[in-house]
Design an enzyme around this catalytic site. Structure first.
Site, mmCIF file in Angstrom:
data_model
loop_
_atom_site.group_PDB
_atom_site.id
_atom_site.type_symbol
_atom_site.label_atom_id
_atom_site.label_comp_id
_atom_site.label_asym_id
_atom_site.label_seq_id
_atom_site.Cartn_x
_atom_site.Cartn_y
_atom_site.Cartn_z
ATOM 1 N N SER A 156 63.731 68.900 34.825
ATOM 2 C CA SER A 156 64.775 69.649 34.138
ATOM 3 C C SER A 156 65.027 70.978 34.861
ATOM 4 O O SER A 156 65.230 70.995 36.075
ATOM 5 C CB SER A 156 64.365 69.849 32.679
ATOM 6 O OG SER A 156 65.443 70.283 31.905
ATOM 7 N N ASP A 321 68.826 59.483 29.403
ATOM 8 C CA ASP A 321 68.956 60.948 29.409
ATOM 9 C C ASP A 321 70.438 61.305 29.402
ATOM 10 O O ASP A 321 71.159 61.005 30.346
ATOM 11 C CB ASP A 321 68.267 61.492 30.672
ATOM 12 C CG ASP A 321 68.261 63.022 30.735
ATOM 13 O OD1 ASP A 321 68.916 63.669 29.901
ATOM 14 O OD2 ASP A 321 67.578 63.557 31.634
ATOM 15 N N HIS A 354 66.126 62.777 27.569
ATOM 16 C CA HIS A 354 65.698 63.802 28.521
ATOM 17 C C HIS A 354 64.183 64.018 28.471
ATOM 18 O O HIS A 354 63.543 64.275 29.499
ATOM 19 C CB HIS A 354 66.438 65.104 28.195
ATOM 20 C CG HIS A 354 66.237 66.176 29.211
ATOM 21 N ND1 HIS A 354 66.606 66.015 30.534
ATOM 22 C CD2 HIS A 354 65.719 67.427 29.120
ATOM 23 C CE1 HIS A 354 66.318 67.134 31.200
ATOM 24 N NE2 HIS A 354 65.788 67.992 30.369
#
EC number: 2.3.1.46
Lengths: 385, 200
Positions: A156, A321, A354
């Site tokens: 991320s 995601d 995610h």
């Protein structure tokens, strides 16, 4: 005393590095002095060639693996992937994980003292960018005597730091692992961040960021921000299978108290987070996300922006995601391909959205381990005693 | 020891070439080419085990479905595109041929020859869809949806005005005995073509 699992790094102790050399920041301001809190796992070899840097995400920190005490209920946030025999194998690598500047877990940030005023930094803490973090991490590497990392790894927002490392300090990165990241935020990503910021800033307890001096904290705002964020971390399917339309009690109450399990879950997540995290830090971190765009200085052409990088990349995305979907990782991989850089791209089938980057999943682990052990053998890293 | 078709392709690839290997499997060929001939480039694969094996070998591998084309690869940016044992499994093999010769001047394609005599016996005399070493699937579970013959492929190349620089046939992937034969369309089990755009 309970024993730690065999594949755990076990008991770990945070360490502190103090820096007196001022750090110039992208926003034009300078941080005169600062501390970075970090943890290490594994053993640094004699040639200092087996160091791996872990970069954390929005709400992450330095405690990535192991336990701070025998009573700690849960290990560090990336314990699934860091440890003896795990993807980031601490029998071969020396792992460094720090809390970024602006954070609220020990590194200098809004909750630290501002030496110029004697007050807390609070909302006066300068905006920090991904680039600033990378510079500060490089200084920590200098301090620890590490010239070149065997790998820089992050998921991320952490993945964005990895990309920035390969552009700012290409000669100091032997391998890059960018997981569930994006080369820049989309309008929708920024929109979600703005909702989170507005939730915090419009809380009456925010006091323009001076809430600590007012003896309070914008907990309701931060809770809302986290609830919104949390929805974007999970997939629709993951939420559906976890909660469905399950109710807390058998009958509808025709009121606004918690009725659906998913409401209860989100409120719980929000409450836990808002009692432990600093609102100013949250604001800063979301701005760092929004500002990240290495292609901006190259007419928007990412393939040109990545030209300085010199190391093999592993780019990983997860099918469900939708915060940073596979297409964003492919965008990065394709830019690297266009620039003729060594890159591998893998799209892992996962229902967890995610958040999948934090979790163990057999194919994810196989891919990650394969890349890391190839890196280790190429660098001639033996298992440490 | 490499598969015989890969062995032959290995010889055809020039030193220092920048290449793509479509359906690169476990990366054996690319790893050997990088080691022996300083070849650079990428393998494309969708099989998870193949991809992991590539990563373990240090081969740059991109998870990508070939039926979606090569849109992420620019025109004329590679010296050579290689594709072994995948042509027959594509939705549009003809379009893939165009794509391969868009990103490179030259390509090497290996595929099973449907007109191999054993296949003819299966179909022509026994009346069953052929099952062999090069076509190991039953009709209902085969990924091979566009089977063709040596002659069919040459015909397609003529239609597209492509130049066949080299061709070779083999009997079985594992056998090292390769030669251009008198009746390749009858005796060749695997066909390997080296095809180029005609220089204008």
């Amino acid at each position: 005393m309970p024993e730690f699992p065999d594949d755990s790094v076990g008991l770990v102790m945070p360490q502190m590095a103090h820096f007196d050399d001022p750090l110039p920041l992208a926003c034009g301001r300078t941080l005169p002095v600062y501390d970075l809190v970090y943890e290490t796992y594994g053993t640094l070899n004699a040639t200092r060639s087996n160091a791996v840097l872990i970069c954390h995400a929005l709400s992450g920190h330095h405690h990535a693996a192991g336990y701070h005490s025998h009573d700690e209920r849960k290990p560090g946030w990336w314990d699934a992937h860091i440890g003896p025999g795990k993807s980031i194998d601490t029998d071969r690598f020396f792992v460094i994980s720090l809390n970024n500047l602006g954070g609220c877990h020990g590194s200098t940030g809004p909750t630290s003292d501002n030496p110029a005023t004697g007050r807390l930094w609070g909302p006066d803490f300068p905006m920090v960018t991904v680039s600033d973090w990378v510079h500060s991490q490089a200084r920590l590497a200098d301090r620890l005597g590490i010239e070149r990392f065997a790998a820089v790894i992050g998921g991320s927002l952490g993945g964005m730091q990895v990309l920035q490392w390969t552009l700012t300090y290409p000669e100091r990165v032997a391998n890059a692992v960018v997981i569930a990241a994006t080369p820049k935020l989309s309008a929708q990503n920024i929109a979600f961040n703005e909702v989170a910021r507005q939730a915090i800033r419009s809380d009456p307890d925010f006091h323009d960021g001076w809430y600590v001096e007012h003896g309070t904290a914008p907990r309701r705002g931060l809770k809302l921000a986290r609830m919104v964020g949390h929805i974007t971390y999970l997939s629709e399917d993951a939420m559906g299978s976890k909660f469905g339309r399950d109710l807390r009690s058998e009958d509808l109450s025709f009121g606004y108290d918690v009725e659906f399990q998913v409401e209860s879950y989100l409120r719980y997540q929000g409450d836990t987070f808002s009692s432990a995290f600093d609102a100013n830090t949250y604001l800063l971190m979301t701005k760092a996300l929004d500002y990240f765009d290495p292609a901006a200085g190259h007419g928007g052409v990412l393939a040109e922006a990545v030209a300085p990088s010199q190391c093999p990349f592993l780019v990983v995305s997860f099918t469900s995601d939708w915060r940073f979907p596979p297409s964003r990782s492919r965008e990065l991989a394709n830019a690297l391909i266009r620039a003729g850089k060594p890159v591998s791209y893998v799209n892992i089938d996962s229902p967890h959205g995610h958040d999948a980057f934090l979790l163990p999943e057999p194919r994810y682990q196989a891919v990650f381990s394969a890349f890391m052990s190839r890196a280790a053998s190429e660098l001639g890293l033996e298992e440490q005693a | 020891m490499m598969r015989a078709d890969l062995e032959l392709i290995h010889r055809w690839v020039p030193e220092g070439a920048h290449i793509l290997d479509l359906a690169c499997g476990d990366g054996t060929l690319l790893a050997a080419l990088a080691r022996d001939k300083r070849v650079t480039g990428y393998g494309l694969e969708i099989d998870p085990e193949g991809i992991t094996a590539c990563l373990a070998r240090g081969v740059s591998v991109i998870e990508q479905n070939l039926d979606e084309g090569l849109v992420n690869f620019e025109d004329d940016t590679y010296d050579l595109v290689i594709m072994t044992q995948a042509l027959q499994a594509l939705r549009r093999p003809d379009r893939m041929l165009d794509e391969m010769l868009r990103v490179a001047d030259e390509c090497i394609i290996a595929f099973p020859n449907f007109a191999y005599w054993r296949h003819r016996v299966h179909l022509g005399i026994r009346g069953y869809m052929p099952v062999s070493k090069s076509l190991p699937y039953a009709w209902y579970d085969t990924p091979n949806i566009h089977l063709s013959t040596f002659n069919d492929f040459e015909h397609l190349c003529r239609q597209k005005n492509l130049e066949i620089i080299d061709r070779a046939v083999g009997i079985g992937e594992q056998e090292g005995h390769w030669a251009t034969r008198l009746w390749p369309n009858l005796f060749g089990e695997i066909a390997i073509f080296r095809v180029a755009r005609r220089r204008r």
